[in-house]
Design a protein around this motif. Structure first.
Motif, PDB file in Angstrom:
ATOM      1  N   ARG A 117      -9.727   2.590 -10.523  1.00  0.00           N
ATOM      2  CA  ARG A 117      -8.468   2.320 -11.209  1.00  0.00           C
ATOM      3  C   ARG A 117      -8.124   3.444 -12.170  1.00  0.00           C
ATOM      4  O   ARG A 117      -8.984   3.975 -12.863  1.00  0.00           O
ATOM      5  N   VAL A 137      -0.464  -1.528  -9.919  1.00  0.00           N
ATOM      6  CA  VAL A 137      -0.876  -2.732 -10.645  1.00  0.00           C
ATOM      7  C   VAL A 137      -0.173  -2.747 -11.990  1.00  0.00           C
ATOM      8  O   VAL A 137      -0.136  -1.746 -12.703  1.00  0.00           O
ATOM      9  N   GLY A 183     -10.181  -0.328   0.981  1.00  0.00           N
ATOM     10  CA  GLY A 183     -10.783  -1.389   1.761  1.00  0.00           C
ATOM     11  C   GLY A 183     -12.294  -1.362   1.812  1.00  0.00           C
ATOM     12  O   GLY A 183     -12.905  -1.983   2.680  1.00  0.00           O
ATOM     13  N   ARG A 240       0.851  -1.200   0.000  1.00  0.00           N
ATOM     14  CA  ARG A 240       0.000   0.000   0.000  1.00  0.00           C
ATOM     15  C   ARG A 240       0.882   1.244   0.000  1.00  0.00           C
ATOM     16  O   ARG A 240       1.826   1.352   0.778  1.00  0.00           O
ATOM     17  N   ALA A 278      -0.786  -7.019  -8.754  1.00  0.00           N
ATOM     18  CA  ALA A 278      -0.244  -6.001  -7.860  1.00  0.00           C
ATOM     19  C   ALA A 278       1.273  -6.086  -7.839  1.00  0.00           C
ATOM     20  O   ALA A 278       1.842  -7.177  -7.799  1.00  0.00           O
ATOM     21  N   ARG A 337     -13.842  -0.983  -6.732  1.00  0.00           N
ATOM     22  CA  ARG A 337     -12.637  -0.952  -7.556  1.00  0.00           C
ATOM     23  C   ARG A 337     -12.555   0.391  -8.283  1.00  0.00           C
ATOM     24  O   ARG A 337     -13.434   0.749  -9.045  1.00  0.00           O
ATOM     25  N   GLU A 383      -4.605   1.325  -8.342  1.00  0.00           N
ATOM     26  CA  GLU A 383      -5.936   0.959  -7.868  1.00  0.00           C
ATOM     27  C   GLU A 383      -6.108   1.430  -6.436  1.00  0.00           C
ATOM     28  O   GLU A 383      -5.180   1.373  -5.630  1.00  0.00           O
ATOM     29  N   SER A 384      -7.301   1.910  -6.127  1.00  0.00           N
ATOM     30  CA  SER A 384      -7.617   2.331  -4.773  1.00  0.00           C
ATOM     31  C   SER A 384      -7.478   1.156  -3.811  1.00  0.00           C
ATOM     32  O   SER A 384      -7.856   0.028  -4.124  1.00  0.00           O
ATOM     33  N   ASP A 385      -6.928   1.419  -2.638  1.00  0.00           N
ATOM     34  CA  ASP A 385      -6.778   0.388  -1.611  1.00  0.00           C
ATOM     35  C   ASP A 385      -7.462   0.866  -0.326  1.00  0.00           C
ATOM     36  O   ASP A 385      -6.901   0.800   0.759  1.00  0.00           O
ATOM     37  N   PRO A 400      -4.843   6.020  -0.256  1.00  0.00           N
ATOM     38  CA  PRO A 400      -4.308   4.648  -0.218  1.00  0.00           C
ATOM     39  C   PRO A 400      -4.467   3.956  -1.571  1.00  0.00           C
ATOM     40  O   PRO A 400      -5.581   3.801  -2.076  1.00  0.00           O
ATOM     41  N   VAL A 401      -3.355   3.546  -2.170  1.00  0.00           N
ATOM     42  CA  VAL A 401      -3.392   2.903  -3.484  1.00  0.00           C
ATOM     43  C   VAL A 401      -2.388   1.758  -3.546  1.00  0.00           C
ATOM     44  O   VAL A 401      -1.479   1.657  -2.720  1.00  0.00           O
ATOM     45  N   ARG A 402      -2.563   0.926  -4.559  1.00  0.00           N
ATOM     46  CA  ARG A 402      -1.593  -0.101  -4.923  1.00  0.00           C
ATOM     47  C   ARG A 402      -1.221   0.063  -6.387  1.00  0.00           C
ATOM     48  O   ARG A 402      -2.051   0.494  -7.190  1.00  0.00           O
TER      49      ARG A 402
END
Length: 770
Positions: free
Chosen positions: A711, A760, A705, A647, A769, A709, A701-703, A756-758
Motif C-alpha cells: 500500500r 483505496v 492477486g 483494477r 476500494a 498487501r 493497493e497492489s492488486d 495492477p493496483v486499486r
C-alpha cells in the motif's frame, strides 16, 4: 529541510519544453547547490571532446557540438555533483540511521558530497569515520570466507568502462557472475529482444541518421525529461518536414512543443517548434496492439497494390533475402480483430490508419522507444514488435532507419560491452582465462530480481554496490528493507548519501569516491576514463575540478583495493599498475575485446566518439537462423494481467526534477506539480465514476492477486490527460506496490509501467476500494 512548500501547488503548465522555463530551472539549481564560477566553466566542457561526459543520460555527444552541449537535466546532474555542500563524519555524529530513514530522498542527497570512508557502528546506530585500510581489510576478511555464490556485485550505469571492466573481472576471479546492474531494471528487454531478432543487443542507428530519416515513430519515451538534448535533433527533423508519430499514455511536453534555449531568436520571440505531427494516447501496455493495427493496414494495402500491379507497400526483396518468420507473423496480424485492438489501445481505428499512412509513405523510419516498452511483463515482445514493424519495409540497415532505444544511465550500455552481465554467453570467458590464467565460472549469475530474491530468502549474504541506490530502485520495497540488515556484509561505493545506505548489513561500509567531473590524479599523472553512449559510440572523459574531499578515492582504486583483499596474487595482473595508469586498463580491455577496442588509446577523444560497430546495421544477422527474425506476439497486451472492474494499470513516472532515484527538487514543471511528489494522476472520468474529488487524499493497493498487501498512502488525486483505466504516480516512491515476480518474462525487468493496483479511500485501517 527540502523544497516542500506549505501546501502542494497543482497548476496547468502552458509553456514548451526548453525555453525560459529551462533557463530558470537551471539558474535555480546552480544557486541552490552554491555553484561558483568554476562550475559554470565546467558546464561549457560538458559532452565535448577533451571535456567530461555527462553523468546523467547516455544520449550521443555529437562531433559538431553546440556552444552549450548540455540540457536542463544534464546541468542539474553536473550541479548535483559539483555542489559545495558536504556530508562529513560530524553529520553522522548528529544523526542515527534510524532517524535518517524518516528523511526524504531529496533531503538525504541534499546534504552534499560524502567526504570520508565510513563504517557502521551497530552500538550507536551511526556511521563513524574509518581509514581506507581499515575498511578494505575488513571487507576482505568478510568476503573471503563467504561462498562466492552468496555475494552480489551490483554496479550503477554511471560507472566508467575502466572501472566496470575491473569490477566484472574481479567478480569472475572471485568465483561468480552475480553482476546485477541498472540495465536489469530498464533495458534488459532491449538486450534480449534485439539480440534474438537481429543478433545484436543494442540499437542500430547513430546520431547521423536523424539527418537522413523520413519519419520517426516514438513509443513510451519522454524525451523532455529523460533525454532533452535529443530535442535539438527532433527540432531539426521537423524543420525539414519529417513526420513524428508518438504513442504514449501521457501527453509529455517535450513531444509536443520545444523552444531552443540556444536560439536567441526563438527565446526573444517565444517561438516554438511543434514536435509530434500525430500524438496517440494509448493505454499503458497496449503498444503491441497499436503496432498490430498499423501492420494490418500495411498488409492490406500491400495485397491491394500487388493485385492492382502497383508498387508494393512492403519490401518483399528485403523480406525474402534477409528475414525469416514473416508468414507466421502476417497470419497473426491478419487474425487480430479490430474490435480487440481498439479495446486494448483505447484508440479509434482511424488513428492507427493515420499512423500507418505515415509509415507506408516514408522511405526511412526510425523507431525511438524507452522504458514505456521495456518495463512490462511482455516487454521483450514489445521490443520484438518494434523490430517486426521495421522489418516490414526494410527499415533496418539503411540510412535514417532502425530501432533507437534510449538508454538512461550514461554508461549503462557500455558496462555490458566490457563484461557486466550475469550471462556467460555475453562474455569472452575463454579469452579472459587465457589472458589472466584462471578458470572463469560458467554458471549463470544473479540478475537484479535474482539478487532481490536471494536477499529476501537469505541465500545472498554479501552485497557490494558500485554506485547507485539499489534498495530504492528495486520492487518489493518493504520486504527488501526488512531483509537487508540480515546481510553479513554490505558495501556501498557512492558520492552522496541515499536511502540504501541507511539499511546496513551486519557489517557495513560507505566508501566515498571521486565523481567523473573531478580531477583524478594517480601515480602516472592525471587520468581519463571512457563511456559508451546509446548509439554504441565510445567517448573519453576527463575531469578537472578539485575533488570534493582529499579523502576520496577513484572507483578503479577502490575496486583494485578490494580485489587485492579477496583474490590471490596473480603474476598476470597488476592491480596497482592499472590504478597508476588507466591506459593499462584500456590496453587490457582491448586485448579482451580486440574487435571493438583496437587502437583504443589513440581513438579515445575522437570528436563524436568512435563507433564500436554494429553488424545488424550492416545487415549481417548473428541470429540462430542467420537472418533477421520476425516474432508473432502471444497477445495484444503487454501488461500481463487481465482488466477487471476496479483494477487499474499504474505507470510509475519520473518528474523533470529527477534522474532515476536522484531527486533534484519538487517541481515537475511539465506536469504542473510543485511542492510535492505525493500525486496520483488519474483520468477525470475515472475520478467522477469513483466519486473521487479533485485533491482528495487516496491510497493505492497492489492488486497482484498474490495475497500480499502492498500500500502507498497519502496520494493527492489529480485529474490528468491519461487514458481511462490507467494511473500515473512517481518512481521510486511507488515501487513498494510492485511484486518482485511482476517482471518481464524473458528479461526479468520489473514491470513498472503497468502495475495492477486499486484505488483505496479512507485511512489505512478503514479504507474502502474506490
Amino acid at each position: 529541510m527540502g523544497q516542500r512548500g506549505d501546501r502542494p501547488h497543482i497548476y496547468s503548465f502552458g509553456g514548451p519544453a526548453g525555453g525560459w522555463g529551462s533557463v530558470r530551472s537551471l539558474a535555480d539549481i546552480l544557486t541552490r547547490e552554491r555553484i561558483d564560477a568554476r562550475g559554470y566553466r565546467e558546464l561549457l566542457r560538458q559532452n565535448k571532446p577533451q571535456g567530461f561526459m555527462c553523468v546523467s543520460c547516455a544520449w550521443p555527444k555529437p562531433a559538431d557540438h553546440h556552444p552549450a552541449e548540455f540540457c536542463e537535466e544534464g546541468a542539474k546532474a553536473t550541479a548535483w555533483e559539483l555542489t559545495r555542500r558536504r556530508t562529513t563524519p560530524e553529520f553522522f555524529e548528529k544523526h542515527s540511521l534510524s532517524e535518517l530513514r524518516g528523511w526524504t530522498d531529496y533531503d538525504l542527497e541534499q546534504q552534499g558530497r560524502l567526504t570520508h570512508p565510513l563504517r557502521y557502528d551497530a552500538a550507536t546506530d551511526k556511521y563513524v569515520a574509518c581509514s581506507w585500510e581499515e575498511a578494505f581489510d575488513a571487507i576482505g576478511a568478510a568476503l573471503r570466507p563467504l561462498d562466492p555464490a552468496a555475494v552480489a556485485f551490483y554496479s550503477s550505469g554511471r560507472t566508467s568502462l575502466e572501472a566496470s571492466y575491473m569490477y566484472g573481472l574481479m567478480a569472475r576471479m572471485y568465483g561468480n557472475q552475480n553482476l546485477p546492474d541498472s540495465s536489469n531494471m530498464c533495458h534488459e528487454s532491449t538486450s534480449v529482444g534485439l539480440k534474438a531478432a537481429l543478433g545484436v543487443p543494442v540499437g542500430t542507428t547513430r546520431i547521423e541518421d536523424f539527418d537522413k530519416t523520413d519519419a520517426i515513430f516514438f513509443f513510451g519515451q519522454n524525451v523532455g525529461s529523460n533525454a532533452p538534448r535529443m530535442l535539438h535533433n527532433l527540432r531539426a527533423c521537423r524543420k525539414r518536414g519529417v513526420e513524428i508519430v508518438t504513442f504514449n499514455p501521457l501527453r509529455e511536453r517535450g513531444l509536443e512543443r520545444f523552444t531552443d534555449p540556444q536560439n536567441p531568436a526563438e527565446m526573444l520571440t517565444l517561438t516554438e517548434t511543434s514536435i509530434s505531427t500525430q500524438y496517440h494516447q494509448l493505454r499503458a501496455g497496449s503498444d503491441i496492439a497499436a503496432m498490430t493495427g498499423i501492420a494490418k493496414y500495411l498488409l492490406l494495402w500491400d495485397e491491394k497494390a500487388r493485385a492492382a500491379g502497383k508498387p508494393e507497400v512492403l519490401d518483399h526483396a528485403f523480406l525474402a533475402g534477409h528475414t525469416v518468420g514473416f508468414d507466421e507473423f502476417a497470419d497473426a496480424v491478419r487474425a487480430a480483430e479490430w474490435g480487440d485492438i481498439e479495446a486494448e489501445t483505447g484508440l479509434p481505428r482511424a488513428d492507427l490508419e493515420a499512423a500507418a499512412r505515415v509509415y507506408a509513405g516514408a522511405g526511412a523510419v526510425m523507431a525511438i522507444y524507452g522504458m514505456g516498452l521495456t518495463q512490462h511483463v511482455k516487454g521483450v515482445e514489445n521490443v520484438r514488435m518494434v523490430v517486426n514493424l521495421l522489418l516490414l519495409r526494410g527499415n533496418i540497415g539503411k540510412p535514417g532507419a532502425g530501432p533507437t532505444p534510449v538508454r538512461g544511465h550514461s554508461n549503462v550500455q557500455g558496462q555490458r560491452t566490457v563484461g557486466i552481465t550475469e550471462k556467460t554467453e555475453l562474455v569472452p570467458v575463454e579469452r579472459l582465462e587465457a589472458q589472466y590464467g584462471f578458470t572463469a565460472p560458467r554458471k549463470k549469475g544473479l540478475d537484479t530480481v535474482g539478487t532481490c530474491r536471494g536477499i529476501i530468502d537469505g541465500s545472498v549474504r554479501g552485497f557490494v554496490g558500485l554506485g547507485g541506490n539499489f534498495l530504492r530502485a528495486v520492487p518489493e520495497t518493504e520486504a527488501m528493507e526488512a531483509a537487508w540488515p540480515s546481510l553479513d556484509l554490505s558495501v556501498q561505493i557512492a558520492t552522496k548519501l541515499n536511502r540504501n545506505h541507511l539499511f546496513p548489513g551486519k557489517q557495513a561500509f560507505l566508501l566515498p569516491c571521486l565523481g567523473r567531473i573531478e580531477r583524478d590524479v594517480q601515480a602516472s599523472g592525471p587520468q581519463a576514463v571512457s563511456v559508451e553512449d546509446s548509439t554504441s559510440c565510445i567517448h573519453g572523459s576527463r575531469g578537472k575540478v578539485t575533488p570534493a574531499s582529499p579523502h576520496l578515492l577513484s572507483e578503479p582504486a577502490i575496486v583494485a583495493a578490494i580485489a587485492k583483499r579477496i583474490l590471490p596474487p596473480n603474476p598476470r595482473l597488476d592491480w596497482d599498475a592499472w590504478v597508476a595508469d588507466y591506459s593499462r586498463i584500456r590496453a587490457a580491455i582491448s586485448e579482451t575485446y580486440p574487435d571493438i577496442f583496437g587502437d583504443y588509446e589513440r581513438r579515445l577523444f575522437t570528436p563524436g566518439g568512435f563507433w564500436k560497430g554494429n553488424n545488424a546495421a550492416e545487415r549481417i544477422w548473428e541470429t540462430k537462423s542467420g537472418k533477421a527474425e520476425f516474432h508473432a506476439p502471444s497477445g495484444l497486451s503487454a501488461a500481463g494481467f487481465a482488466d477487471v472492474p476496479g483494477r487499474f494499470r499504474l505507470t510509475t513516472l519520473r518528474s523533470n526534477d529527477q534522474f532515476n532515484t536522484t531527486i533534484y527538487g519538487y517541481h515537475d514543471r511539465f506536469r504542473g506539480v510543485k511542492g510535492t511528489r505525493d500525486i496520483l494522476f488519474i483520468n477525470a472520468e475515472d475520478m467522477a465514476e469513483a466519486g473521487i474529488a479533485e485533491g482528495e487524499i487516496v491510497a493505492l493497493e497492489s492488486d497482484a492477486g498474490d495475497g500480499r498487501r502492498r500500500r502507498r498512502d497519502g496520494l493527492i488525486a489529480t485529474p490528468y490527460a491519461i487514458p481511462r483505466g490507467c494511473l500515473g504516480a512517481y518512481y521510486p516512491e511507488c515501487n513498494l506496490l510492485m511484486p518482485l515476480d511482476h517482471h518481464a518474462e524473458e528479461s526479468h525487468v520489473p514491470a513498472a509501467k503497468s502495475v495492477p493496483v486499486r484505488i483505496v479511500r479512507g485511512n489505512r485501517d478503514e479504507g474502502a476500494a474506490a
